[in-house]
Design a protein around this motif. Structure first.
Motif, PDB file in Angstrom:
ATOM      1  N   UNK A 142     -34.271 -35.263   0.276  1.00 41.48           N
ATOM      2  CA  UNK A 142     -33.530 -34.617  -1.077  1.00 41.48           C
ATOM      3  C   UNK A 142     -34.173 -32.875  -0.673  1.00 41.48           C
ATOM      4  N   UNK A 143     -35.274 -33.010  -0.604  1.00 41.95           N
ATOM      5  CA  UNK A 143     -36.027 -31.642  -0.523  1.00 41.95           C
ATOM      6  C   UNK A 143     -35.219 -30.786   0.481  1.00 41.95           C
ATOM      7  N   UNK A 162     -27.570 -35.864  -3.056  1.00 40.50           N
ATOM      8  CA  UNK A 162     -27.447 -35.320  -4.490  1.00 40.50           C
ATOM      9  C   UNK A 162     -26.416 -35.704  -5.125  1.00 40.50           C
ATOM     10  N   UNK A 163     -24.992 -35.621  -4.727  1.00 34.44           N
ATOM     11  CA  UNK A 163     -23.851 -35.734  -5.271  1.00 34.44           C
ATOM     12  C   UNK A 163     -23.489 -37.029  -5.935  1.00 34.44           C
ATOM     13  N   UNK A 164     -24.046 -38.122  -5.205  1.00 27.15           N
ATOM     14  CA  UNK A 164     -23.513 -39.616  -5.607  1.00 27.15           C
ATOM     15  C   UNK A 164     -24.633 -40.092  -6.755  1.00 27.15           C
ATOM     16  N   UNK A 165     -25.671 -39.271  -6.730  1.00 27.87           N
ATOM     17  CA  UNK A 165     -26.807 -39.425  -7.997  1.00 27.87           C
ATOM     18  C   UNK A 165     -26.336 -39.144  -9.249  1.00 27.87           C
ATOM     19  N   UNK A 203     -16.170 -34.648  -1.864  1.00 24.71           N
ATOM     20  CA  UNK A 203     -17.316 -34.602  -2.737  1.00 24.71           C
ATOM     21  C   UNK A 203     -18.323 -33.535  -2.073  1.00 24.71           C
ATOM     22  N   UNK A 204     -18.359 -33.390  -0.912  1.00 22.49           N
ATOM     23  CA  UNK A 204     -19.399 -32.573  -0.305  1.00 22.49           C
ATOM     24  C   UNK A 204     -19.020 -30.896  -0.477  1.00 22.49           C
ATOM     25  N   UNK A 205     -17.573 -30.788  -0.528  1.00 22.12           N
ATOM     26  CA  UNK A 205     -17.022 -29.657  -0.772  1.00 22.12           C
ATOM     27  C   UNK A 205     -16.979 -29.078  -2.014  1.00 22.12           C
ATOM     28  N   UNK A 206     -16.601 -30.188  -3.129  1.00 21.22           N
ATOM     29  CA  UNK A 206     -16.535 -29.880  -4.274  1.00 21.22           C
ATOM     30  C   UNK A 206     -17.400 -30.375  -5.303  1.00 21.22           C
ATOM     31  N   UNK A 207     -18.414 -30.997  -4.945  1.00 21.44           N
ATOM     32  CA  UNK A 207     -19.217 -31.576  -5.921  1.00 21.44           C
ATOM     33  C   UNK A 207     -18.686 -32.898  -6.646  1.00 21.44           C
ATOM     34  N   UNK A 208     -19.591 -34.083  -7.132  1.00 21.11           N
ATOM     35  CA  UNK A 208     -19.235 -35.047  -7.699  1.00 21.11           C
ATOM     36  C   UNK A 208     -18.342 -34.862  -8.940  1.00 21.11           C
ATOM     37  N   UNK A 209     -18.392 -33.994  -9.614  1.00 21.53           N
ATOM     38  CA  UNK A 209     -17.591 -33.823 -10.865  1.00 21.53           C
ATOM     39  C   UNK A 209     -16.336 -33.162 -10.637  1.00 21.53           C
ATOM     40  N   UNK A 210     -16.223 -32.520  -9.515  1.00 21.85           N
ATOM     41  CA  UNK A 210     -14.977 -31.895  -9.266  1.00 21.85           C
ATOM     42  C   UNK A 210     -14.241 -32.650  -8.104  1.00 21.85           C
ATOM     43  N   UNK A 211     -14.435 -33.846  -7.899  1.00 24.26           N
ATOM     44  CA  UNK A 211     -13.777 -34.617  -7.051  1.00 24.26           C
ATOM     45  C   UNK A 211     -12.848 -35.664  -7.620  1.00 24.26           C
TER      46      UNK A 211
END
Lengths: 194, 194, 194, 194
Positions: free
Chosen positions: A165-166, A106-109, A19-27
């Motif tokens: 988050x910032x 970020x991603x899990x949100x 998830x960290x490397x590909x983003x939520x929607x690409x996992x």
DNA sequence: GATGAATGAGAATTCATTCAT
DNA sequence: GATGAATGAATTCTCATTCAT
């Protein structure tokens, strides 16, 4: 116990990386399986479905953190010190695990509401601990007597979360734990000239 | 001008309703078109793609709000009053438009990172205004001289956002604007016993 | 008459340019209208539908060419000279209008079968002329007495078409009309050592 | 190897049937999947996308044909016999597979330029073989010494292709392979009275 | 327990054509 | 005759999950 089975944590750790490397929607599940070194179908021997991986991920990682916190916090004598420790440890946890920071802040949100509500369930332990500190401080006279504990909890948590988050959105390029004391003081004393 | 074309706002308003009622992931373009009373294809005469509807939605609604705010805030003599007004108006806007509150606090956050970064661009106007208030207050001596404006901004925004989100997740069942003064005082004075 | 109306040819010429520059599948009616300097709807005052533009395009351009040919060819005394002229003029027409060459040799062939069958109707005039030349040559003793006219026509047309298409696919970078005599001789005498 | 996987050829054969029966533009992936007896998604385990089915179709069918040809042709002692065999086998292949004939001579030509260029890549093997025969015949003295091999190749291929296309457009109602010898003789000797 | 091939539902977008002005 | 805003049908591809081996 789930945790005893080695592949369970193996898959969760793979999910964090993917998830960290590909983003939520690409996992995709298949990507997580590949990263974990297991077959796609194996995932379903350890998790009910994809959502279950993500909830478990949050539960395991945040659960460990909360447990550690509760032990550490009890050692601190004052509510103010407890609050500082909470902020410090929160920031330190994120700073120590850049992948996890990216995933939780970020991603899990991006997940759907249902999943996020389940994640919030996990967060409750954290929020309860925070409310306890605030209620304690109120009782001992450290904090205002008229403090609205729920509102104060929202301020503290909102501030910690927004600060984290910032920091992640700025590519984690400054020292987050170093801000802990400033944040605590701001929460304690407010922005007003005293 | 985009805003002059009636169907433009018609589609945006339809999107708010559809997303609020069906959730972000169940808000297909055809649903929005139907709600707006236009054909699917008409959407694409006014918006580049689906994402563009969502960004425009946020831009229009938040943009209007920020403009109104900037005018109103200038009328207030002190930074403290400005801060109160900002919180009050923010809460009031959400309370006055339950659909919009749902969409901005919960649904739109499920969008992918790219879209969220574009939404953050829009938010920048708001955050800048907030930083201005804080910097002004520092200059006039209302706020601490050693105030870290960026950190303070994160506290103020994080608190407002968390308070609003909690309210929405509790089905908006209490009076959010009524909390504004408490929130402002908490931000001004902190939780510490003075 | 259609041809008398200036916008009719204006639209056809626009179609040639648009198809040559954008390719068949990227040549929307609105693009052709824009290039022709008329409104989308105006197209439908001159053409039944999009297909009708394309058929008309081919009819007008090829029709003009065939008419000119028929006149020119009658002037030539022998079948061999007629054949050479046909090849020369065909190649010259393509070489003189690069856009049209691209459109007829490549782009229009991507159209659906129905349209291509209509285009073939237009081609019939050309093929008939070609068969006449072959039949005449046979009658006058210039060509073989046992010549299968239809097969010979397929050879001649297939050769011309393939030569032209290869030239277009090679970006029209050599002198096509210069090949005419070679092509004619090859068709006349074959590849065999005599 | 791709070819070893039964579903790969199953899908390609299904595509030939579907395209022949429904036409290129009415051949949706779901129709091909149904004809092949697999799920839509299964297609994408064997092919990158729809275009890849079509290229693979051509590659497999034409590739097999070219391989067979190359073996058979080597057995023939003279260039003239090789040429006859090439035409015969080409016509026979089309006559033996009416569906494939329809697909390669008519339907696949409706594809966009990009796809057709990829198809042309496959054709190169065929054209090279043809040029070899012509060059060989020139070397052995069977063919003219001044033969322009490229132009001759364009004549031979153009003639074969046009003959085949005409036959398909006439609903394949006469015996195409029976024309092979006539075609070869025409190509060898030309239309001229000798 | 482990595998991985197979499944099939689901949605954004384009563009030829119309028709009120 | 001329306009151009509005229409709405139609299709590829992804990916979580299953289940025979």
């Amino acid at each position: 116990m789930k945790q005893k089975r080695p592949k369970y944590m193996q898959i969760i750790d793979a999910a964090v990386v993917v998830i960290a490397e590909n983003g939520y929607h690409q996992s995709q599940v298949s990507k997580i399986a590949k990263q974990a070194g297991v077959a796609d179908g194996t995932i379903y021997l350890y998790f009910k479905n994809k959502e279950d991986i993500l909830i478990s991920l949050f539960k395991e990682k945040m659960g460990q953190f909360i447990e550690r916190m509760e032990t550490d916090i009890q050692k601190k004598p004052s509510a103010k010190e407890k609050l500082l420790l909470l902020i410090e440890e929160h920031f330190r946890m994120l700073a120590q695990n850049h992948h996890l920071a990216l995933v939780t802040q970020l991603e899990l949100r991006q997940s759907n509401l249902e999943l996020r509500q389940k994640i919030n369930e996990v967060l409750k332990g954290y929020l309860n601990m925070l409310e306890s500190i605030l209620a304690d401080g109120k009782k001992t006279g450290e904090f205002r007597q008229n403090l609205d504990v729920r509102l104060a909890r929202q301020m503290v948590f909102g501030t910690i979360d927004e600060t984290a988050t910032t920091w992640v959105m700025n590519d984690q390029k400054y020292d987050l734990p170093a801000l802990a004391e400033n944040v605590r003081d701001l929460l304690l004393n407010g922005i007003h000239q005293s």
